[in-house]
Design an enzyme around this catalytic site. Structure first.
Site, PDB file in Angstrom:
ATOM      1  N   ARG A   1       0.842  -1.205   0.000  1.00 32.04           N
ATOM      2  CA  ARG A   1       0.000   0.000   0.000  1.00 32.04           C
ATOM      3  C   ARG A   1       0.878   1.256   0.000  1.00 32.04           C
ATOM      4  O   ARG A   1       0.587   2.235  -0.677  1.00 32.04           O
ATOM      5  CB  ARG A   1      -0.927   0.005   1.226  1.00 32.04           C
TER       6      ARG A   1
ATOM      7  N   ASN B   1     -10.535  -4.097  -0.797  1.00 37.31           N
ATOM      8  CA  ASN B   1     -10.416  -3.045  -1.806  1.00 37.31           C
ATOM      9  C   ASN B   1      -9.450  -3.429  -2.912  1.00 37.31           C
ATOM     10  O   ASN B   1      -8.725  -4.398  -2.764  1.00 37.31           O
ATOM     11  CB  ASN B   1      -9.910  -1.771  -1.104  1.00 37.31           C
TER      12      ASN B   1
ATOM     13  N   CYS C   1     -19.056  -1.393   0.702  1.00 33.72           N
ATOM     14  CA  CYS C   1     -18.160  -0.315   1.106  1.00 33.72           C
ATOM     15  C   CYS C   1     -18.735   0.395   2.329  1.00 33.72           C
ATOM     16  O   CYS C   1     -19.945   0.615   2.409  1.00 33.72           O
ATOM     17  CB  CYS C   1     -18.034   0.680  -0.037  1.00 33.72           C
ATOM     18  N   ASP C   2     -17.852   0.798   3.230  1.00 33.81           N
ATOM     19  CA  ASP C   2     -18.358   1.467   4.438  1.00 33.81           C
ATOM     20  C   ASP C   2     -18.344   2.999   4.340  1.00 33.81           C
ATOM     21  O   ASP C   2     -18.813   3.674   5.247  1.00 33.81           O
ATOM     22  CB  ASP C   2     -17.586   1.004   5.681  1.00 33.81           C
TER      23      ASP C   2
ATOM     24  N   HIS D   1     -16.723   4.548  -4.276  1.00 32.78           N
ATOM     25  CA  HIS D   1     -15.890   5.725  -3.958  1.00 32.78           C
ATOM     26  C   HIS D   1     -16.103   6.831  -4.979  1.00 32.78           C
ATOM     27  O   HIS D   1     -15.175   7.612  -5.281  1.00 32.78           O
ATOM     28  CB  HIS D   1     -14.389   5.350  -3.893  1.00 32.78           C
TER      29      HIS D   1
ATOM     30  N   TYR E   1     -14.651  10.618  -1.419  1.00 34.69           N
ATOM     31  CA  TYR E   1     -13.543  10.220  -2.293  1.00 34.69           C
ATOM     32  C   TYR E   1     -13.494  11.030  -3.584  1.00 34.69           C
ATOM     33  O   TYR E   1     -12.472  11.032  -4.268  1.00 34.69           O
ATOM     34  CB  TYR E   1     -13.624   8.722  -2.622  1.00 34.69           C
TER      35      TYR E   1
ATOM     36  N   ARG F   1      -0.823   7.923   3.926  1.00 40.14           N
ATOM     37  CA  ARG F   1      -1.883   7.312   4.749  1.00 40.14           C
ATOM     38  C   ARG F   1      -1.406   5.991   5.385  1.00 40.14           C
ATOM     39  O   ARG F   1      -1.732   5.707   6.520  1.00 40.14           O
ATOM     40  CB  ARG F   1      -3.127   7.110   3.878  1.00 40.14           C
TER      41      ARG F   1
HETATM   42  P1  NAD Z   1      -4.713  -5.377   7.107  1.00 39.33           P
HETATM   43  O1  NAD Z   1      -3.469  -5.402   6.293  1.00 39.33           O
HETATM   44  O2  NAD Z   1      -4.661  -4.970   8.520  1.00 39.33           O
HETATM   45  O3  NAD Z   1      -5.360  -6.841   7.049  1.00 39.33           O
HETATM   46  C1  NAD Z   1      -5.484  -7.579   5.901  1.00 39.33           C
HETATM   47  C2  NAD Z   1      -5.170  -9.033   6.198  1.00 39.33           C
HETATM   48  O4  NAD Z   1      -5.332  -9.764   4.965  1.00 39.33           O
HETATM   49  C3  NAD Z   1      -3.750  -9.282   6.678  1.00 39.33           C
HETATM   50  O5  NAD Z   1      -3.763  -9.953   7.901  1.00 39.33           O
HETATM   51  C4  NAD Z   1      -3.134 -10.131   5.570  1.00 39.33           C
HETATM   52  O6  NAD Z   1      -2.217 -11.073   6.038  1.00 39.33           O
HETATM   53  C5  NAD Z   1      -4.352 -10.786   4.961  1.00 39.33           C
HETATM   54  N1  NAD Z   1      -4.175 -11.256   3.589  1.00 39.33           N
HETATM   55  C6  NAD Z   1      -3.541 -10.660   2.580  1.00 39.33           C
HETATM   56  N2  NAD Z   1      -3.636 -11.381   1.465  1.00 39.33           N
HETATM   57  C7  NAD Z   1      -4.361 -12.486   1.771  1.00 39.33           C
HETATM   58  C8  NAD Z   1      -4.790 -13.618   1.030  1.00 39.33           C
HETATM   59  N3  NAD Z   1      -4.502 -13.729  -0.281  1.00 39.33           N
HETATM   60  N4  NAD Z   1      -5.517 -14.552   1.663  1.00 39.33           N
HETATM   61  C9  NAD Z   1      -5.817 -14.414   2.968  1.00 39.33           C
HETATM   62  N5  NAD Z   1      -5.441 -13.380   3.716  1.00 39.33           N
HETATM   63  C10 NAD Z   1      -4.718 -12.410   3.127  1.00 39.33           C
HETATM   64  O7  NAD Z   1      -5.725  -4.465   6.293  1.00 39.33           O
HETATM   65  P2  NAD Z   1      -6.888  -3.498   6.797  1.00 39.33           P
HETATM   66  O8  NAD Z   1      -6.383  -2.119   6.780  1.00 39.33           O
HETATM   67  O9  NAD Z   1      -7.485  -4.019   8.025  1.00 39.33           O
HETATM   68  O10 NAD Z   1      -7.910  -3.643   5.605  1.00 39.33           O
HETATM   69  C11 NAD Z   1      -8.425  -4.895   5.178  1.00 39.33           C
HETATM   70  C12 NAD Z   1      -9.131  -4.761   3.867  1.00 39.33           C
HETATM   71  O11 NAD Z   1     -10.359  -4.071   4.025  1.00 39.33           O
HETATM   72  C13 NAD Z   1      -8.355  -3.957   2.822  1.00 39.33           C
HETATM   73  O12 NAD Z   1      -8.596  -4.503   1.550  1.00 39.33           O
HETATM   74  C14 NAD Z   1      -8.970  -2.595   2.909  1.00 39.33           C
HETATM   75  O13 NAD Z   1      -8.766  -1.851   1.756  1.00 39.33           O
HETATM   76  C15 NAD Z   1     -10.392  -3.000   3.108  1.00 39.33           C
HETATM   77  N6  NAD Z   1     -11.277  -1.969   3.617  1.00 39.33           N
HETATM   78  C16 NAD Z   1     -12.409  -1.802   2.917  1.00 39.33           C
HETATM   79  C17 NAD Z   1     -13.317  -0.900   3.313  1.00 39.33           C
HETATM   80  C18 NAD Z   1     -14.556  -0.779   2.507  1.00 39.33           C
HETATM   81  O14 NAD Z   1     -15.425  -0.043   2.892  1.00 39.33           O
HETATM   82  N7  NAD Z   1     -14.710  -1.506   1.394  1.00 39.33           N
HETATM   83  C19 NAD Z   1     -13.087  -0.129   4.439  1.00 39.33           C
HETATM   84  C20 NAD Z   1     -11.922  -0.328   5.155  1.00 39.33           C
HETATM   85  C21 NAD Z   1     -11.022  -1.280   4.748  1.00 39.33           C
HETATM   86  C1  LMR Z   2      -7.968   2.780   5.833  1.00 39.53           C
HETATM   87  O1  LMR Z   2      -6.926   2.145   5.908  1.00 39.53           O
HETATM   88  O2  LMR Z   2      -8.448   3.460   6.742  1.00 39.53           O
HETATM   89  C2  LMR Z   2      -8.671   2.684   4.565  1.00 39.53           C
HETATM   90  O3  LMR Z   2      -8.902   1.430   4.195  1.00 39.53           O
HETATM   91  C3  LMR Z   2      -9.264   3.862   4.049  1.00 39.53           C
HETATM   92  C4  LMR Z   2      -8.218   4.956   4.029  1.00 39.53           C
HETATM   93  O4  LMR Z   2      -7.704   5.329   2.981  1.00 39.53           O
HETATM   94  O5  LMR Z   2      -7.876   5.460   5.057  1.00 39.53           O
END
Ligand code: NAD
Ligand code: LMR
Length: 444
Positions: free
Chosen positions: A96, A150, A172-173, A203, A267, A287
């Protein structure tokens, strides 16, 4: 007849910083959505274990009847599951960080889901999420997957093409967070006190209507507020909001001015004010650095504190809009409630003057057979133009992944509104190819 079903939930990406919030929401809501089993799956067992060890304590103290297990074995994880909540980050924060810093080096917005960074992340996420879908279909073919991973727009476009019949719903949240803010601005308890119409891409969308539960128009009051303050509420509400998000919520005031007939998703600031965003970015502290210093540190620190203390009685973890939304969606599907909620799904006429194959974000009624999209009518000229361009970017990114095409990916980068020209697009792309060599297909 009494409904005594209890559900089995798998969190895929158990090591996610969002996992504890979901666990808390599940435990607080057992009367509405009872659980028999909770499982975590992650391909990084060590990262997941830190969250799982704290979760085991939480469950033992609050609901010992729930069977809990954390595993890196797909078969064990995906067998006997009713709902999969997916939130993986392929390449984790290390990648990221590159998604953000490489474009910034070239003077272009560097962001998780927007522009070149978002596309780069998309090409990593697609195979990761498809793998989860395949595990689910193999081991629990009747299960539903709610996917937060994402960049949701690109992931949704890829799953629409590659697994058209699978039971994955991309969500999406961000609009949820904004609707909680709207409720606060209006003096209501939360988003559930409001009805709405919304359309766009993930977004990349607009509210055309917000009413209270009696049908009274809330748009004039909201517009008046947003034109001055954006979605910034301040006070206790924003006591823990991070610096970069404060800026984003406030900037919505300027985004709103582009179309005062609607209310925008935050966004959109990246697309409408890219030079301003670049000027307000620090290419050495993006970020990712902020998340590592705050959210990640807080979550893993709190897990360690729970494990060291051997109790979670006084935990700081609590439900938030991210976790309540995904649990509400599962509940709506499980009990066939037809609750009206947003999802990212194939358009198929929901926005009448947008490509039916576009992957759009619109309200749906959620029931036992999944989401049923609601018709949002026509996009206005401004929105139609923006959506068509951005959707083409997302389609080209998926084309590039499917065809291993350098040219398609270059087109995607250069068509992106925030990239000034094809030369800059190529420079960023060439750096991105090197950075993503362990994740992307080899491009021809
Ligand atoms: P994070 O890095 O803390 O956690 C992600 C986890 O996924 C890690 O523990 C990692 O080891 C695991 N992982 C990676 N590739 C994998 C695979 N192929 N199989 C199984 N596990 C795998 O990330 P985070 O900041 O907590 O965010 C998690 C996800 O949620 C991200 O994709 C982020 O963009 C998404 N997100 C989406 C929204 C939304 O509204 N759509 C909001 C917030 C976060
Ligand atoms: C986060 O890590 O908080 C996100 O997934 C969204 C962002 O860009 O902050």
């Amino acid at each position: 007849q009494k409904d005594d079903r209890k559900f089995s939930v798998l969190i895929a990406g158990g090591g996610s910083t969002y996992t504890p919030g979901i666990v808390l929401t599940l435990l607080n809501g057992l009367d509405k959505f009872p659980l028999r089993k909770l499982k975590f799956y992650d391909n990084d067992g060590e990262r997941q274990k830190k969250i799982a060890d704290a979760t085991a304590i939480l469950i033992k103290e609050r609901a010992p009847e729930i069977e809990f297990e954390a595993t890196t074995d797909p078969k064990e994880a995906f067998t006997d599951v009713d709902f999969v909540m997916a939130q993986i980050r392929v390449g984790k924060y290390a990648m990221r960080s590159k998604d953000e810093k490489i474009p910034l080096k070239h003077g272009v917005v560097g962001q998780e889901t927007t522009g070149p960074g978002g596309i780069a992340y998309g090409l990593r996420s697609i195979p990761g999420v498809i793998q989860l879908v395949d595990y689910m279909e193999k081991y629990s073919p009747n299960a539903w997957m709610l996917n937060y991973s994402n960049p949701a727009a690109i992931v949704a476009e890829a799953t629409r093409r590659e697994r058209p019949n699978s039971k994955i719903i991309n969500i999406c949240d961000m609009p949820i967070d904004i609707m909680d803010r709207m409720a606060a601005i209006l003096g209501f308890k939360d988003r559930n006190d409001l009805d709405f119409r919304y359309y766009g891409l993930n977004h990349f969308g607009w509210w055309t209507e917000v009413t209270d539960k009696k049908g009274n128009d809330m748009m004039p009051k909201l517009k008046e507020y947003v034109s001055k303050n954006g979605y910034w509420v301040g006070g206790d509400y924003d006591a823990h909001t991070e610096k970069s998000w404060e800026e984003t919520f406030k900037k919505a005031a300027d985004v709103y001015k582009l179309d005062p007939t609607t209310l925008p998703n935050t966004y959109l600031k990246y697309y409408m004010y890219p030079s301003w965003v670049v000027k307000h970015s620090n290419p050495n502290y993006t970020r990712t650095d902020e998340v590592e210093a705050h959210r990640q540190k807080m979550v893993f620190g709190e897990c360690k504190r729970i494990v060291d203390a051997g109790t979670a009685k006084d935990t700081e973890f609590k439900p938030d809009e991210h976790s309540t939304y995904i649990v509400d969606l599962c509940t709506a599907i499980a009990y066939n409630t037809h609750q009206r909620m947003l999802a990212i799904i194939p358009n198929e006429g929901a926005i009448s003057n947008i490509d039916p194959t576009a992957t759009v974000e619109v309200p749906c009624l959620f029931g036992a057979n999944g989401p049923e999209r609601l018709s949002m009518g026509k996009a206005a000229t401004y929105q139609q133009g923006m959506i068509t361009e951005q959707n083409s970017v997302e389609k080209l990114a998926v084309d590039a992944w499917q065809e291993h095409s350098y040219t398609k990916l270059w087109e995607a980068f250069s068509l992106c509104k925030i990239v000034p020209d094809a030369g800059v697009a190529k420079d960023i792309l060439d750096d991105m190819i090197v950075a993503n060599k362990d994740y992307w297909p080899e491009l021809k």
